[in-house]
Design a protein around this motif. Sequence first.
Motif, PDB file in Angstrom:
ATOM      1  N   SER A   1       6.985 -18.644 -21.995  1.00 60.22           N
ATOM      2  CA  SER A   1       7.312 -18.853 -20.476  1.00 60.22           C
ATOM      3  C   SER A   1       7.087 -18.210 -19.913  1.00 60.22           C
ATOM      4  CB  SER A   1       8.714 -19.455 -20.063  1.00 60.22           C
ATOM      5  OG  SER A   1       9.928 -18.860 -20.708  1.00 60.22           O
TER       6      SER A   1
ATOM      7  N   VAL B   1       3.791 -23.131 -21.142  1.00 60.02           N
ATOM      8  CA  VAL B   1       4.742 -23.972 -21.640  1.00 60.02           C
ATOM      9  C   VAL B   1       4.674 -25.277 -21.730  1.00 60.02           C
ATOM     10  CG1 VAL B   1       6.801 -24.919 -20.890  1.00 60.02           C
ATOM     11  CG2 VAL B   1       7.184 -22.653 -20.531  1.00 60.02           C
ATOM     12  N   GLU B   2       3.633 -25.903 -21.029  1.00 57.46           N
ATOM     13  CA  GLU B   2       2.705 -27.337 -21.211  1.00 57.46           C
ATOM     14  C   GLU B   2       1.913 -26.956 -22.537  1.00 57.46           C
ATOM     15  OE1 GLU B   2       4.387 -29.819 -20.557  1.00 57.46           O
ATOM     16  OE2 GLU B   2       5.396 -28.967 -18.881  1.00 57.46           O
TER      17      GLU B   2
ATOM     18  N   ARG C   1       3.940 -26.976 -25.780  1.00 56.36           N
ATOM     19  CA  ARG C   1       4.369 -28.383 -25.629  1.00 56.36           C
ATOM     20  C   ARG C   1       3.635 -29.629 -26.130  1.00 56.36           C
ATOM     21  NH1 ARG C   1       8.847 -29.181 -22.799  1.00 56.36           N
ATOM     22  NH2 ARG C   1       9.044 -28.577 -20.549  1.00 56.36           N
ATOM     23  N   SER C   2       1.510 -29.589 -25.976  1.00 53.49           N
ATOM     24  CA  SER C   2       1.311 -30.519 -26.188  1.00 53.49           C
ATOM     25  C   SER C   2       0.358 -29.689 -27.255  1.00 53.49           C
ATOM     26  CB  SER C   2       0.689 -30.380 -25.026  1.00 53.49           C
ATOM     27  OG  SER C   2      -0.402 -29.347 -24.615  1.00 53.49           O
TER      28      SER C   2
ATOM     29  N   ALA D   1       2.256 -28.661 -29.707  1.00 49.45           N
ATOM     30  CA  ALA D   1       2.846 -28.954 -31.189  1.00 49.45           C
ATOM     31  C   ALA D   1       3.205 -30.329 -31.009  1.00 49.45           C
ATOM     32  CB  ALA D   1       3.835 -28.538 -30.615  1.00 49.45           C
ATOM     33  N   GLU D   2       2.650 -31.538 -30.340  1.00 52.73           N
ATOM     34  CA  GLU D   2       2.445 -32.707 -30.368  1.00 52.73           C
ATOM     35  C   GLU D   2       1.400 -32.931 -31.240  1.00 52.73           C
ATOM     36  OE1 GLU D   2       2.839 -34.694 -26.664  1.00 52.73           O
ATOM     37  OE2 GLU D   2       5.179 -34.289 -25.908  1.00 52.73           O
TER      38      GLU D   2
ATOM     39  N   ALA E   1       1.593 -22.794 -31.005  1.00 53.80           N
ATOM     40  CA  ALA E   1       2.509 -23.539 -31.418  1.00 53.80           C
ATOM     41  C   ALA E   1       2.384 -23.297 -33.123  1.00 53.80           C
ATOM     42  CB  ALA E   1       1.481 -25.584 -31.818  1.00 53.80           C
TER      43      ALA E   1
ATOM     44  N   PHE F   1      10.499 -21.321 -25.698  1.00 54.12           N
ATOM     45  CA  PHE F   1      10.008 -21.613 -24.442  1.00 54.12           C
ATOM     46  C   PHE F   1      11.204 -20.207 -23.585  1.00 54.12           C
ATOM     47  CE2 PHE F   1       9.502 -26.645 -25.657  1.00 54.12           C
ATOM     48  CZ  PHE F   1       8.023 -26.519 -25.829  1.00 54.12           C
TER      49      PHE F   1
END
Length: 349
Positions: A161, A168-169, A172-173, A175-176, A201, A248
């Motif tokens: 962050s 941040v996004e 997140r993406s 990691a997926e 990630a 985060f």
Amino acid sequence: MTQKTYNVAVVGATGAVGQKIVKLLEEKNFPVQQLKLLSSKRSAGTTVDFKGNEITVEEATNDSFIDIDIALFSAGGAVSKQLAPEAVKRGVVVVDNTSAYRMDENVPLVVPEVNGEDLANHKGIIANPNCSTIQMVAALKPIQDAFGLKRVIVSTYQAVSGAGNQAVEELRSQAENFLNEEEINPELLPVKADKKHYPIAFNALPQIDLFQDNGYTFEEMKMINETKKIMHAPELQVTATCVRLPFFTSHAESVYIEVEQEGLTTEDLWRVLSNADGITLQDDPSEQVYPTPLSAAGKTDVFVGRVRKDLDQDNGFHMWVVSDNLLKGAAWNTVQIAERVLEKGMLLK
């Protein structure tokens, strides 16, 4: 007696830190008469809730600061360079949460618990330090005052962050993608403007900001130079290694210090840290008590644990320092500065 209220502007109101500033102004009951929310042209027109009222975000221009008393900036250094002087011309005190003015010798760089007295020297602009610097100097100041301080070596473990909402996004993406065994295409970290990008990630990136000619990154040099300025200690030996990690919120730091006084114990440091403003000591190895990024998230204090004496250097100590980088590391320190300006009657008009 009725509390005096003030006209306040938040520049960068739709960003990660700007949103936190607006929330804190409400939560801390800052004496706002009128709140003006400002942003880039792209974000203008959106609305933000403040005390049950929907405020429309306006594009920031020179004339946005007419009739404003204090402005809290968090919209990037270029915006601050352009608009902060214009705000000051209109009688506004600016608290700037970018690197634009931090090392300007005419601009105080302030952590209120550490060097709040420097606010008396402001000429309209007050700089908010780097997030990783703030939490470290908050922990160092009581030690410096009690025992003297000669050397600081810090390694940081910084949340994504700190690089903004896009980072941040990206975490997140990515990691997926990683968990789904899909290809990862990094586009932002470690630095959007640099030549190469690496996955964040499940990774660790030993680069925050651009590399300088001396091999240190700009983030590392910010910590080094800002610490000396805030603590009025140009002779203090400081070095830093800054690392981005895949979580985060909240920055953590492993800090090694050498104090001037000999013969101290861990208990001596515990004593001064436990009585320091804005510091929460969480340190009981027998019960596995220490701060973590998750435990510090959403809180305004700086948390210190793992305080221990170096095994070879009598005046050397290690400690672990954690704080929410968007709160004490940015928005809360900004609001604290603004509170102190009002308390001490330091407005320009």
